[in-house]
Design a protein around this motif. Structure first.
Motif, PDB file in Angstrom:
ATOM      1  N   UNK B 172       0.831  -1.199   0.000  1.00  0.00           N
ATOM      2  CA  UNK B 172       0.000   0.000   0.000  1.00  0.00           C
ATOM      3  C   UNK B 172       0.868   1.252   0.000  1.00  0.00           C
ATOM      4  N   UNK B 173       1.962   1.198   0.808  1.00  0.00           N
ATOM      5  CA  UNK B 173       2.858   2.350   0.858  1.00  0.00           C
ATOM      6  C   UNK B 173       3.533   2.596  -0.484  1.00  0.00           C
ATOM      7  N   UNK B 177      -1.312   4.272  -6.387  1.00  0.00           N
ATOM      8  CA  UNK B 177      -2.699   4.638  -6.179  1.00  0.00           C
ATOM      9  C   UNK B 177      -2.897   5.150  -4.768  1.00  0.00           C
ATOM     10  N   UNK B 178      -3.730   6.134  -4.651  1.00  0.00           N
ATOM     11  CA  UNK B 178      -4.024   6.672  -3.346  1.00  0.00           C
ATOM     12  C   UNK B 178      -4.914   5.705  -2.589  1.00  0.00           C
ATOM     13  N   UNK B 179      -4.567   5.476  -1.306  1.00  0.00           N
ATOM     14  CA  UNK B 179      -5.405   4.597  -0.505  1.00  0.00           C
ATOM     15  C   UNK B 179      -5.793   5.361   0.756  1.00  0.00           C
ATOM     16  N   UNK B 189      -8.983   7.241   8.784  1.00  0.00           N
ATOM     17  CA  UNK B 189      -8.135   6.595   9.794  1.00  0.00           C
ATOM     18  C   UNK B 189      -6.688   6.547   9.334  1.00  0.00           C
ATOM     19  N   UNK B 190      -6.492   6.257   8.050  1.00  0.00           N
ATOM     20  CA  UNK B 190      -5.124   6.235   7.559  1.00  0.00           C
ATOM     21  C   UNK B 190      -5.092   6.502   6.064  1.00  0.00           C
ATOM     22  N   UNK B 191      -3.954   7.034   5.632  1.00  0.00           N
ATOM     23  CA  UNK B 191      -3.758   7.321   4.214  1.00  0.00           C
ATOM     24  C   UNK B 191      -2.359   6.849   3.838  1.00  0.00           C
ATOM     25  N   UNK B 271     -12.554   1.220   2.400  1.00  0.00           N
ATOM     26  CA  UNK B 271     -11.240   1.398   1.791  1.00  0.00           C
ATOM     27  C   UNK B 271     -11.470   2.024   0.422  1.00  0.00           C
ATOM     28  N   UNK B 272     -10.872   3.167   0.253  1.00  0.00           N
ATOM     29  CA  UNK B 272     -11.050   3.917  -0.977  1.00  0.00           C
ATOM     30  C   UNK B 272      -9.715   3.947  -1.718  1.00  0.00           C
TER      31      UNK B 272
END
Lengths: 200, 462
Positions: B172-173, B177-179, B189-191, B271-272
């Motif tokens: 993910x890091x 793509x933006x998460x 909560x987190x990006x 989750x976007x």
């Protein structure tokens, strides 16, 4: 001083071998498996040399069954020593392979007491035959320790008779050792009587 | 004064079974414990043969050990772990045990009466209580063991999950793509790092905020209603968004929003995952524009006109308003090209296009290059007089450009001819009929000497 003649050694080895055959037949009447017992050799040694000759590493976990014996000519303590893992193999044999390991540990004391008792009684019985003496034996006790502390209480003037025992069980080979601890004067009397009875 | 206890008294009271037998097995002593465990009284037992009372022990370890004790003074031990119930003993006094044969340890030792008379002492210990306790302890140990195994398994599984999460965390890091992960109430909560690169929001600016900080305000309420409807019912929504950066800049994303549910089916998180498609959108718009634009005049091209005309026709039909078409042709343009050359011809067309654009400014109307030196204008929601007036202005403005035209047979300057027609669309007419009518009007204007406008409603043409 702690030597005996080859003839004496052979006589003792033979006698114990015969008694082990009897012990084996006792075992075979108790369990399904076929066990054979044999005595490849015996040694008279000092307590310092014993561990060396038994080839037991100092840190090795061992267990032993001990009985006291007293006859007209000598008194002795006899120990039947097993490496811990080999002892468990024997217990498994007597209690069944499917006995849970944690249960095995608690049953070991009892089972090994009886197994050791049979072997020690057979061994002393044979000595009693060659020495033509009645040697009374006590009930067995069971202990565990590290190999290095096995003979820690033995005095310098004691002679140890080491009797090597091979258990032949199917594919497994288990080794046990009978250690007869004789005080020096007991040993001398033992030798004298042995000489006498062999000459008769 | 101490009571005088005999050897017999002591043996009677000890909590073990004691039997003393001679070489032949004749019983010489039988204590009280033996009475209670066998229901054979001392009187009955004494003098009786042990093997008669218990034929089952005649050929086994007991007999052997008895012999060893009497003949060799040896002591023997028979363990309950190896032998199950050697003597058929029942603990009648111990209700718990009922009639199960008690677990017993047996000790057989030599006993000597005088120099030559030997006996065997059989001492029996009831170990059932100990065995029961042992079993209980073992049971407990096993349960504990199983519990431990279960816990170990859980820990192992959790570690594997953590490992997986760490791994997916790394993915993910690293992803482009933006998460953004929110709770069930859309609180962030987190990006991941890409989130910051795409949206321009620092993690500390975004976390704990609602996801709507990204809202551009360009989507309708209906859009969001549909989105939530899909998300709640299907667990996932995919589509495009227009978002806003903290500096107000708008950006397009293609997003996939997934609801993460717990084992009870209750949504815990969203989750976007999104990708910046601003550039792609711009390119699309550019391509779209290019595909509908005439490169020379930058007016709508023929294709754009066709699309637009059809659309306006249907709109006019639906709302019953007038649709007008003006076809405009440059007079003697072939001669102009021959005389001044193609670059000049192109320049001339560009000037005319600019003029058309400057006169016809209403958003509903469309100016297009119809082909060659021909232009077309679609008029929507206008009246015929207004249309004619606008085209007249076009004529006037173009004449005022005073583009020299030496090869024209009618003027020194560039002039145009126009044909106009109009109708309120209905089932009786088609848009191609309207186009034909305008074309005929243009033809008429040309026939009648050019530099003029012919305008006729479609119906009159009939």
């Amino acid at each position: 001083m702690i030597d005996i003649t080859d003839l004496q050694r052979d006589a003792i080895t033979e006698a114990i071998n015969i008694s082990m055959g009897r012990a084996a037949s006792t075992f075979n009447s108790m369990i399904q498996e076929h066990i054979s017992l044999s005595v490849p050799k015996i040694n008279f040694v000092s307590s310092e040399a014993a561990l060396e000759i038994l080839k037991l590493p100092h840190e090795k976990e061992v267990c032993y069954i001990m009985q006291k014996f007293s006859g007209t000519f000598f008194t002795s303590e006899a120990m039947l020593v097993f490496a811990q893992d080999e002892s468990m193999e024997l217990v498994k044999l007597f209690l069944g392979e499917d006995t849970p390991v944690e249960e095995m540990a608690t049953l070991e004391r009892e089972a090994m007491s009886e197994i050791g008792n049979i072997i020690l009684n057979a061994c002393i019985g044979s000595l009693s035959n060659i020495l033509k003496d009645r040697i009374a034996g006590s009930l067995p006790t069971f202990r565990k320790c590290k190999a290095q502390t096995l003979f820690i209480n033995e005095k310098k003037n004691e002679v140890l008779l080491l009797i090597f025992i091979d258990f032949g069980i199917e594919s497994k080979a288990i080794k046990g050792y009978i250690v007869l601890i004789l005080e020096l004067d007991s040993f001398i009397k033992f030798k004298e009587q042995l000489l006498k009875s062999l000459m008769e | 004064m101490l009571p005088v206890l005999t050897f017999q008294d002591v043996l009677s009271n000890i909590p073990n079974g004691v039997i003393i037998v001679d070489r032949e097995g004749k019983i010489h002593l039988w204590n009280r414990w033996m009475e209670s465990y066998t229901e054979i009284s001392t009187d009955e037992a004494i003098g009786e043969n042990l093997f008669t009372l218990f034929p089952e022990v005649k050929d086994g370890r007991v007999a052997f050990a008895m012999q060893a004790a009497i003949e060799y003074s040896q002591s023997s031990f028979l363990s309950h772990t190896i032998h199950k119930g050697i003597f058929p003993l029942f603990a009648t006094g111990h209700g718990d045990h009922g009639y199960t044969c008690v677990d017993q340890d047996i000790h057989i030792t030599p006993a000597q009466q005088d120099k030559d008379t030997y006996f065997a002492a059989i001492v029996i210990e009831d170990v059932s209580v100990a065995v029961t306790k042992e079993k209980l302890l073992k049971e407990r140990a096993r349960e504990e063991h199983e519990l431990n195994q279960k816990l170990l398994q859980e820990v192992k599984e959790r570690k594997q999950i953590e490992k997986k999460l760490r791994l997916s965390g790394a993915v993910i890091d690293a992803t482009m793509e933006g998460v953004v992960i929110t709770d069930a109430k859309s609180k962030i909560l987190s990006v991941n790092p890409a989130f910051g690169q795409i949206t321009g929001f620092l993690p500390e600016q975004a976390i704990h905020e609602k996801i709507k900080i990204l809202k551009s305000g360009k989507h309708t309420k209906e859009f969001y209603k549909n989105l939530w409807h899909t998300l709640v019912n299907e667990g996932q929504w995919k589509g495009e968004f227009l978002n806003k950066k903290p500096n107000g800049e708008l950006f397009d994303v293609e997003a996939s929003i997934t609801a993460i549910k717990d084992s009870n089916g209750v949504t815990q998180n969203y989750v976007n995952v999104f990708r910046d498609i601003t550039k792609r959108k711009k390119n699309e718009k550019l391509l779209n524009k290019l595909s509908k634009t005439d490169p020379l005049t930058e007016l709508a091209n023929r294709r754009a006109f066709d699309e637009s005309f059809e659309r306006e026709w249907r709109r006019g039909w639906r709302h019953s308003h007038l649709v007008g078409i003006a076809l405009i042709d440059v007079d003697y343009f072939k001669y102009y090209n021959d005389f001044y050359g193609h670059p000049a011809g192109d320049k001339c067309l560009q000037d005319i296009a600019k003029t058309l654009n400057s006169v016809i400014k209403r958003a509903d109307d469309l100016v297009a290059r119809y082909g060659g030196e021909e232009f077309v204008v679609i008029f929507s929601q206008n009246d015929p007089a207004g249309i004619v007036k606008l085209i007249e202005s076009v004529h006037k403005e173009i004449f005022n450009l005073r583009i020299p035209h030496n090869s024209s047979e009618i003027s020194k300057f560039v002039t145009i001819s126009s044909g106009i027609s109009w109708v309120i669309p209905d089932s009786e007419h088609s848009f191609s009929q309207l186009l034909e009518a305008a074309d005929k009007a243009l033809y008429e204007a040309k026939e009648n000497g050019r530099d003029r406008i012919v305008s006729k409603p479609l119906d009159v043409e009939r």
